[in-house]
Each structure stands twice: as structure tokens, then as C-alpha cells.
Design a protein around this motif. Structure first.
Motif, short mmCIF file in Angstrom:
data_model
loop_
_atom_site.label_atom_id
_atom_site.label_comp_id
_atom_site.label_asym_id
_atom_site.label_seq_id
_atom_site.Cartn_x
_atom_site.Cartn_y
_atom_site.Cartn_z
N THR A 6 -11.57 48.64 6.70
CA THR A 6 -10.75 49.99 6.65
C THR A 6 -11.83 51.19 6.37
O THR A 6 -11.79 52.20 7.10
N ILE A 7 -12.80 50.91 5.56
CA ILE A 7 -14.00 51.85 5.55
C ILE A 7 -14.77 52.24 6.77
O ILE A 7 -14.97 53.39 7.03
N ASN A 8 -15.03 51.18 7.46
CA ASN A 8 -15.82 51.47 8.55
C ASN A 8 -14.76 52.08 9.65
O ASN A 8 -15.42 53.13 10.48
N MET A 9 -13.63 51.96 10.04
CA MET A 9 -12.80 52.37 10.84
C MET A 9 -12.44 53.77 10.39
O MET A 9 -12.15 54.65 11.38
N ILE A 26 -1.93 42.54 9.84
CA ILE A 26 -3.23 42.90 10.11
C ILE A 26 -4.15 41.58 10.44
O ILE A 26 -3.72 40.23 9.70
N SER A 27 -5.35 41.83 10.98
CA SER A 27 -6.38 40.70 10.81
C SER A 27 -7.44 41.70 10.66
O SER A 27 -7.94 42.12 11.19
N PHE A 38 -4.43 47.20 12.60
CA PHE A 38 -5.11 48.44 11.50
C PHE A 38 -4.79 49.68 11.95
O PHE A 38 -4.51 50.40 11.04
N GLU A 39 -4.34 50.02 13.07
CA GLU A 39 -4.09 51.35 13.50
C GLU A 39 -2.87 51.76 12.40
O GLU A 39 -3.01 52.96 11.96
N LEU A 70 -2.01 55.15 5.71
CA LEU A 70 -3.33 55.59 4.62
C LEU A 70 -3.61 57.04 4.75
O LEU A 70 -3.54 57.64 3.58
N THR A 71 -3.92 57.33 5.68
CA THR A 71 -4.39 58.92 6.19
C THR A 71 -3.11 59.61 5.65
O THR A 71 -3.46 60.96 5.30
#
Lengths: 214, 214
Positions: free
Chosen positions: A49-52, A194-195, A202-203, A209-210
Motif C-alpha cells: 500500500t505504501i509503495n503503490m 487482494i493479493s 489493490f486498485e 483509501l484515498t
């Protein structure tokens, strides 16, 4: 007498959680409390999540574990701020522990704080930490009957993440069963498959989240 | 004050556990307390164990869950006796609950009682139920770093079952790491790698079980 003491502890925790919530709201920081069994993939989900979202949304993590700094070290390797709370045997985080952690973070640089609770699908459900939203995460290898056995974890959540969907082909796991059971416990629950290993799904999770952060 | 109450609860539990241990020893019944996270495969391991020892060793199961009778129903389907304790939200079994369950079983037909504790790698570790041996079960999808995070579960166990080894080829799990870490916490820990799905590795586990029963 035990009940009375427990009520006192919970009431004190509520006060502290309310103070955390107000403080974070004033700072315009979204706070999420993430709950799951050990080994469901909370830390891997947070790393991904942080990286994306890097460069777009600034995430900090408060880690809860009985002991060790392992998870905070993994999060720091992504470049994000991370504070490890070692509960020294306690089976859940408390709001007071989170207050201390919040004041250790460099708060002005943060959009979202995600609290990774102690790996435990039971006790953390009873303790409000001052979060705005609660996420429960279950993984495919754990089985699809978790809602019936651990109803409170689902009934009090805003989001259900079903992780390790890359393992679906190797396991007997009925995604529709767990979705149906979870929605019976919380009718407006958001569910994302998710994986954290492959990034699949994740999209939608990152969109939620955003958008919730605004 | 909280500490004082907790000590009282634990002391009362110890008394009750000692009584259970004496009662079962007098009846020549081996009692095992099995602890793991949710979804590690405790019930499937018990189903396989009961079925493979059928006609040789008579096993009864005491099931602990927050709620539902699901696991006891699965065990009864094997033909074995099973008692479900619904803890109504409590995160572990107590010795007193086990006392009640023991006296509900038809005790004269039993060689081994296995207690399947509430799915939780934290809290059950502190509560002696009157067992002779304690088994901790972890599964491959949970990850190989569990010893550092949940040391008490391993330090207090006699046996470590590493379950779901049929998934090793799909996951990044270092069997030697968890073995090494676990033996650091308990130097005479017996470790068996099993797959409750395929039956792989069960021979050694069942040998240990029948030898320990004598």
C-alpha cells in the motif's frame, strides 16, 4: 468484581480513544485500525500500500506486537515512518499506547496513519484506538468460515480485505461464502479481494483509501 | 489493582487445572491442549488424527470457540465424542470450563482427550487447563517468523506441528528458520512437519501420540 474492573478499563480506553480521534481529525489525518490473525499478511499489505501510493499519499504506521521490532523495520525500509509498540505480552493495543506513538511521529508530514494491531482476531475488537475506520483482514489459507467464529471482528469493521487470493487455486475457499457471511454481520461493509504478494485487487482498495482520506 | 485481580484469576485457574490433571491421570487418560491462530488447521488435523487411529486409540475432543458448534460437529462426524465450549467472547479456555466438559464426556471409553483451544496464539498460552502435554500448531501460510513474535506459545509447548507443508512449494517459508527459532525457546521441543490435507508426516506425529499415551 472482574466485570467492574473490565468496565473501568474499557471506559478509560474510550476516553483516550476519543482524545486520539479529535487530535487526528484536527490535524486532518485519517486513522485506520487494522486487525487480523497472525500471519494473514497485514505487514505485507501495508508495504505494498505504501509503495503503490508513494509520492501521492504519505502513510505512517504504528505497529503493535507482543515483542520484536521486526514489522516496524520492514515498514521503515519502504521509507515510511513507523513506530513499534511492544505490548510485552498484552494481546491487543490500547488507546493510551497509540497516544504515545502518535506523539512520537513527525505528524505534519502525514496524511494517513495505519495502526497494525497485535495479530489476534479476538481481543483487539473490543478496544477502540481512536481510529476513523477499522479494517479486518483475513487470508485465503485461514478458511472461509471465520465470520461465524469471530463475528465481532467483522461486525465492527468498515472494510474487509480478503488477502492471498493468489492461493485460491490451491485451496478450498469459497469467496462468496465469506462475503455473504460478513455482509450479514455488517451490511455496508466494503470488501476487497487482494493479493499483497502480486498486487492483484489493490486498485479498488487504494481508491477507497484515498477517497476516504479526501 | 488489575494485576492483583489477574493474579487471583490465574491462581484459581491453576487450582482447577491441577484437579483436572489429577482426575485424568487417575483415569489413565492423556490430555493435550492444542493452541494455534485461527485457520491454522487444528480441526482438520484432529479429524485426520482421529480417523488414522480409529480402532486403535479412542480420542475425544473438547472444542473451544467464541461461538458456534461448527468444530464439534466436524469432529462428531468422525464418530468421536466432542464437546463444544462456546466462550461467548472470551479469548481462551479456562480450566473450569474444561472440568465441566470432561464430566459431560463418557469418560470410560476414552484414551486421549485433545482440547482444541480458541483460535488465538496469544492469550491461551497463559492458561493451564490441566493438560499433560501442550501442542502448538502453525501453518506454512502464516510465515516462518512466528517464534520471535509469539514466544510464549512455543516456550510452553511440548510439540510443534508445522501444518500445510503441501503449500511449501507455493510460499516463501523457511522450515529450518522456524525450527531453529522454536528450539531456542524450548530445547526439547518435538517438531513434526505435517499436512492435515494429504496426511504427509502424520506417521511420526501419531507415533509420538500413541507412545506418549502408553
Amino acid at each position: 468484581m472482574k466485570l467492574k474492573i473490565n468496565k473501568k478499563i474499557l471506559a478509560k480506553n474510550e476516553d483516550c480513544a476519543a482524545a486520539n480521534r479529535k487530535f487526528l481529525k484536527d490535524k486532518n489525518i485519517l486513522c485506520i485500525n487494522m486487525i487480523s490473525s497472525p500471519g494473514s499478511g497485514k505487514t505485507t499489505t501495508l508495504e505494498k500500500t505504501i509503495n503503490m501510493l508513494k509520492g501521492k499519499v504519505n502513510i505512517a504506521v504504528i505497529e503493535g506486537d507482543l515483542q520484536t521490532q521486526l514489522d516496524a523495520e520492514r515498514i521503515r525500509a519502504t521509507g515510511a515512518q513507523a513506530i513499534q509498540i511492544e505490548t510485552k505480552g498484552a494481546c491487543h493495543l490500547s488507546a493510551a499506547q497509540v497516544t504515545n506513538a502518535i506523539h512520537t511521529l513527525n505528524i505534519d508530514q502525514i496524511d494517513i496513519i495505519i495502526i497494525e494491531n497485535v495479530g489476534n482476531l479476538v481481543c483487539p475488537s473490543d478496544f477502540d484506538l481512536g481510529e476513523e475506520k477499522r479494517v479486518v483482514l483475513v487470508s485465503v489459507p485461514e478458511g472461509d468460515e471465520k465470520c461465524a467464529k469471530y463475528p465481532k471482528a467483522f461486525a465492527k469493521a468498515d472494510v474487509l480485505l480478503i488477502n492471498k487470493i493468489d492461493l485460491l487455486e490451491h485451496l478450498d475457499f469459497d469467496v462468496n461464502r465469506i462475503k455473504k457471511d460478513a455482509l450479514k454481520l455488517k451490511k455496508d461493509l466494503k470488501i476487497f479481494e487482494i493479493s499483497a504478494k502480486t498486487g492483484d485487487g489493490f486498485e479498488d482498495w487504494l481508491n477507497w483509501l484515498t477517497k476516504t482520506k479526501k
